[in-house]
Design an enzyme around this catalytic site. Structure first.
Site, short mmCIF file in Angstrom:
data_model
loop_
_atom_site.label_atom_id
_atom_site.label_comp_id
_atom_site.label_asym_id
_atom_site.label_seq_id
_atom_site.Cartn_x
_atom_site.Cartn_y
_atom_site.Cartn_z
N HIS A 90 0.81 -1.22 0.00
CA HIS A 90 0.00 0.00 0.00
C HIS A 90 0.84 1.27 0.00
O HIS A 90 0.36 2.35 0.35
CB HIS A 90 -1.01 -0.02 1.16
CG HIS A 90 -2.25 -0.78 0.80
ND1 HIS A 90 -2.20 -2.02 0.24
CD2 HIS A 90 -3.55 -0.47 0.88
CE1 HIS A 90 -3.43 -2.45 0.01
NE2 HIS A 90 -4.27 -1.52 0.39
N ASP A 154 -5.95 5.04 9.96
CA ASP A 154 -7.37 5.19 9.59
C ASP A 154 -7.86 3.94 8.87
O ASP A 154 -9.00 3.52 9.04
CB ASP A 154 -7.56 6.38 8.65
CG ASP A 154 -7.25 7.69 9.33
OD1 ASP A 154 -7.17 7.71 10.57
OD2 ASP A 154 -7.06 8.69 8.62
N GLU A 267 -9.20 14.11 14.95
CA GLU A 267 -8.73 14.27 13.57
C GLU A 267 -9.47 15.44 12.95
O GLU A 267 -10.20 16.16 13.64
CB GLU A 267 -9.00 13.01 12.73
CG GLU A 267 -7.95 11.94 12.88
CD GLU A 267 -7.83 11.04 11.66
OE1 GLU A 267 -8.39 11.38 10.59
OE2 GLU A 267 -7.18 9.99 11.78
P1 FAD Z 1 4.28 -1.94 1.97
O1 FAD Z 1 3.79 -0.89 1.05
O2 FAD Z 1 4.19 -3.32 1.52
O3 FAD Z 1 5.78 -1.61 2.40
C1 FAD Z 1 6.17 -0.30 2.76
C2 FAD Z 1 7.65 -0.25 3.11
O4 FAD Z 1 7.85 -0.95 4.33
C3 FAD Z 1 8.54 -0.93 2.07
O5 FAD Z 1 9.78 -0.26 2.03
C4 FAD Z 1 8.72 -2.30 2.64
O6 FAD Z 1 9.91 -2.92 2.19
C5 FAD Z 1 8.74 -2.04 4.13
N1 FAD Z 1 8.20 -3.17 4.88
C6 FAD Z 1 7.02 -3.79 4.72
N2 FAD Z 1 6.89 -4.77 5.62
C7 FAD Z 1 8.02 -4.77 6.36
C8 FAD Z 1 8.50 -5.55 7.44
N3 FAD Z 1 7.78 -6.55 7.96
N4 FAD Z 1 9.72 -5.26 7.94
C9 FAD Z 1 10.47 -4.26 7.44
N5 FAD Z 1 10.08 -3.50 6.41
C10 FAD Z 1 8.86 -3.74 5.89
N6 FAD Z 1 -0.49 5.55 7.10
C11 FAD Z 1 -0.71 6.06 8.31
O7 FAD Z 1 0.21 6.30 9.08
N7 FAD Z 1 -1.99 6.33 8.71
C12 FAD Z 1 -3.07 6.06 7.95
O8 FAD Z 1 -4.19 6.31 8.36
C13 FAD Z 1 -2.85 5.49 6.67
N8 FAD Z 1 -3.89 5.16 5.88
C14 FAD Z 1 -3.65 4.61 4.66
C15 FAD Z 1 -4.73 4.26 3.86
C16 FAD Z 1 -4.53 3.69 2.63
C17 FAD Z 1 -5.73 3.30 1.78
C18 FAD Z 1 -3.21 3.51 2.14
C19 FAD Z 1 -2.98 2.96 0.77
C20 FAD Z 1 -2.12 3.87 2.92
C21 FAD Z 1 -2.32 4.41 4.19
N9 FAD Z 1 -1.27 4.76 5.02
C22 FAD Z 1 -1.51 5.27 6.26
C23 FAD Z 1 0.12 4.60 4.58
C24 FAD Z 1 0.69 3.26 5.04
O9 FAD Z 1 0.87 3.25 6.44
C25 FAD Z 1 2.05 2.96 4.42
O10 FAD Z 1 2.01 3.11 3.04
C26 FAD Z 1 2.48 1.54 4.79
O11 FAD Z 1 3.83 1.36 4.44
C27 FAD Z 1 1.66 0.54 4.03
O12 FAD Z 1 1.77 -0.72 4.65
P2 FAD Z 1 2.00 -2.00 3.76
O13 FAD Z 1 1.86 -3.16 4.67
O14 FAD Z 1 1.15 -2.00 2.56
O15 FAD Z 1 3.54 -1.77 3.38
#
Ligand code: FAD
Length: 516
Positions: A90, A154, A267
């Protein structure tokens, strides 16, 4: 293309024992998928942002931290391979991608969860996989123990490892700190393929490096998260303002209140002063409640209005007291009388509120289109000027999605963590969560990206105390500026210590792979 990797053995003997399942969590033992027709390769080549693409050599589906460790060791044994942990993909700007490297599908890790009690203070915690989704953690904790983590995002379709690598913020951050401030222990596999258990006491440098560390220092395979009793119900309130100065003064006063007088959640967002169904008045009302009465908006109000969103937790047996308590808490606020909206929902429904948005966006197709989002942390001293230049001017017609703007407190973040913040004690999250209509019904994506750059330039040229949240930069100079002199020195030192050959998280574009 790699045929089959068994990271336990560091060899490539057989075809995959389990085919890729990009919609599921993987089954059986650790597997690798990597044919061109493999749906996992397509999934791991893109992210939620949809504007960055990079094709990995293979996707690995680890079951255990030992699988993660062997994959990293396999990569460090080569001159070029990198390893990226993909949580739920994400990210917006390719952070979870790996061009020609190995992608670890963290969702395939064993998802077992366990309640633990800390021996020193009796605090309840939950041990979860780094690949667990926050919605899964919520469901398991409430269902089995009527408890829940204290700090959220969120949207809960994000992995624990993904948000801990960044910060993890929502309306609880002012009170409990971000998600990174509510972890008491982690299991982390560093860039040399060694597995460590770290905490503020044991291997504390690694512990703090990983929190907000963009996946640069290690892969989080397990995390121990603080819990609190889950309330049954949440009173969810929205009130509208026409003047930003009054909105921000009230919001800041609320995040500074003592615990007994504080809301459980604060918020807010900017919205367009029009009947536009996405950007305007209807974005404030609740589905089951009254409509936004635009006649209450003072004559002469500007193009943008503001909605403060607060919530109070309570259990059903205390419901008689909650009316009076909320009334007292709202009384001093300067919102427009008659523009208040209230609804009682279950705690789980409240935390899952963006799930409904996701369902609708999936149905309309806008979940799958590009999302050129921009997230900023901006000092309280600059937020009024930002409102004037950006919300009231550049974004006065809205962005086709929420424009969040709400304060949080720096003292709830630990300076030892890797996350970079403005210097100010109070700073705002500004999140421009764009869901643009595909061109030609909406703007070209390049135009939207150019507008994001224009907003960042505006923050720079006016000398704001600000940081990008979930940043994306292409040059070392920009990364060094992001962290500041001391922060960058510390970040580079930590990288040398925990991932010397820069095998981890190449999608962040901070360091280049060093060959052995
Ligand atoms: P990924 O996109 O898969 O990875 C993100 C990064 O983290 C990459 O560099 C990856 O290599 C690294 N990573 C992933 N897993 C691990 C692990 N286990 N160990 C070490 N590194 C790792 N953020 C907020 O703070 N608050 C919000 O309310 C919020 N709402 C969101 C809503 C939506 C619809 C979206 C798309 C994003 C939102 N985000 C929010 C942003 C979100 O927190 C970050 O984009 C987060 O990185 C996404 O998590 P993911 O599991 O998809 O990570």
């Amino acid at each position: 293309m790699i045929a089959y990797l068994d990271p336990q053995q560091n060899q490539t003997p057989n075809p995959p024992s389990v085919a890729g399942d990009p919609t599921g969590t993987g089954t059986g033992t650790c597997t690798c998928t990597g044919t061109e027709a493999d749906p996992w390769i397509a999934t791991a080549s893109s992210d939620f942002g949809g504007t960055f693409h990079a094709v990995p050599a293979a996707v690995i589906h680890p079951k255990t931290s030992a699988d993660v460790a062997s994959t990293i060791r396999l990569a460090t044994g080569t001159h070029h391979l990198t390893v990226t942990a993909r949580g739920n993909g994400h990210s917006i700007s390719g952070q979870s991608l790996s061009d020609g490297g190995l992608v670890l599908n963290m969702r395939s890790l064993d998802q077992k969860m366990e309640l633990v009690t800390l021996p020193d203070d009796g605090q309840y915690c939950v041990d979860v996989s780094g690949g667990a989704l926050w919605e899964e953690v919520l469901e398991w904790c409430v269902k089995n123990y009527n408890m829940a983590p204290v700090s959220w995002t969120d949207y809960l379709g994000l992995t624990v490892g993904g948000t801990l690598s960044n910060g993890g913020v929502s309306g609880q951050a002012f009170r409990h700190g971000p998600q990174v401030a509510n972890v008491v222990q982690m299991e982390v596999v560093t860039g040399d393929g060694e597995c460590h258990v770290c905490s503020p006491v044991d291997l504390s440098e690694l512990f703090y490096a990983v929190l907000g560390g963009f996946g640069q220092f290690g892969i989080i395979t397990r995390a121990r998260l603080r819990l609190q009793p889950a309330p049954s119900t949440v009173r969810w309130i929205r009130v509208a303002y026409d003047k930003f100065e009054e909105y921000s003064a009230d919001a800041e006063q609320l995040v500074n209140r003592t615990r007994s007088e504080a809301f459980d959640y604060v918020e807010g967002f900017a919205f367009v002063n029009s009947s536009d169904p996405v950007n305007g008045w209807p974005s404030v009302e609740f589905r089951s409640g009254p409509s936004f009465d635009s006649g209450k908006v003072p004559v002469g109000s500007g193009p943008v209005l503001y909605c403060l969103e607060v919530a109070v937790h309570f259990n059903n047996q205390q419901s008689d007291k909650v009316d009076e308590r909320v009334h007292e808490m709202l009384r001093p606020l300067k919102y427009i009388r008659g523009l208040e909206f209230t609804i009682d929902v279950s705690y789980v429904d409240f935390l899952s509120r963006v799930k409904h948005v996701e369902k609708e966006a999936r149905a309309s197709g806008s979940w799958a289109t590009p999302h050129p989002w921009l997230n900023l942390f901006i000092a309280s001293s600059d937020i009024v000027d930002f409102d004037r230049r950006v919300f009231k001017n550049i974004l006065k017609d809205g962005i086709g999605g929420p424009m969040l703007v709400y304060p949080m407190l720096r003292n709830k973040w630990d300076e030892k963590m890797s996350a970079a913040l403005p210097k100010s004690e109070i700073f705002y999250l500004v999140a421009l969560l764009r869901f643009p209509q595909p061109y030609p019904n909406g703007p070209r994506i390049e135009e939207v990206l150019a507008q994001n750059r224009h907003i960042i330039d505006c923050c720079r040229s006016n000398g704001y105390d600000f940081k990008l949240y979930l940043p994306h930069y292409e040059s070392e100079t920009d990364w060094a500026e992001h962290f500041g002199d001391d922060g960058w020195l510390r970040f580079v030192k930590r990288k040398k210590q925990y991932d010397r050959t820069a095998v981890l998280a190449p999608g962040q574009k901070i360091f280049s792979r060093v060959s052995n």
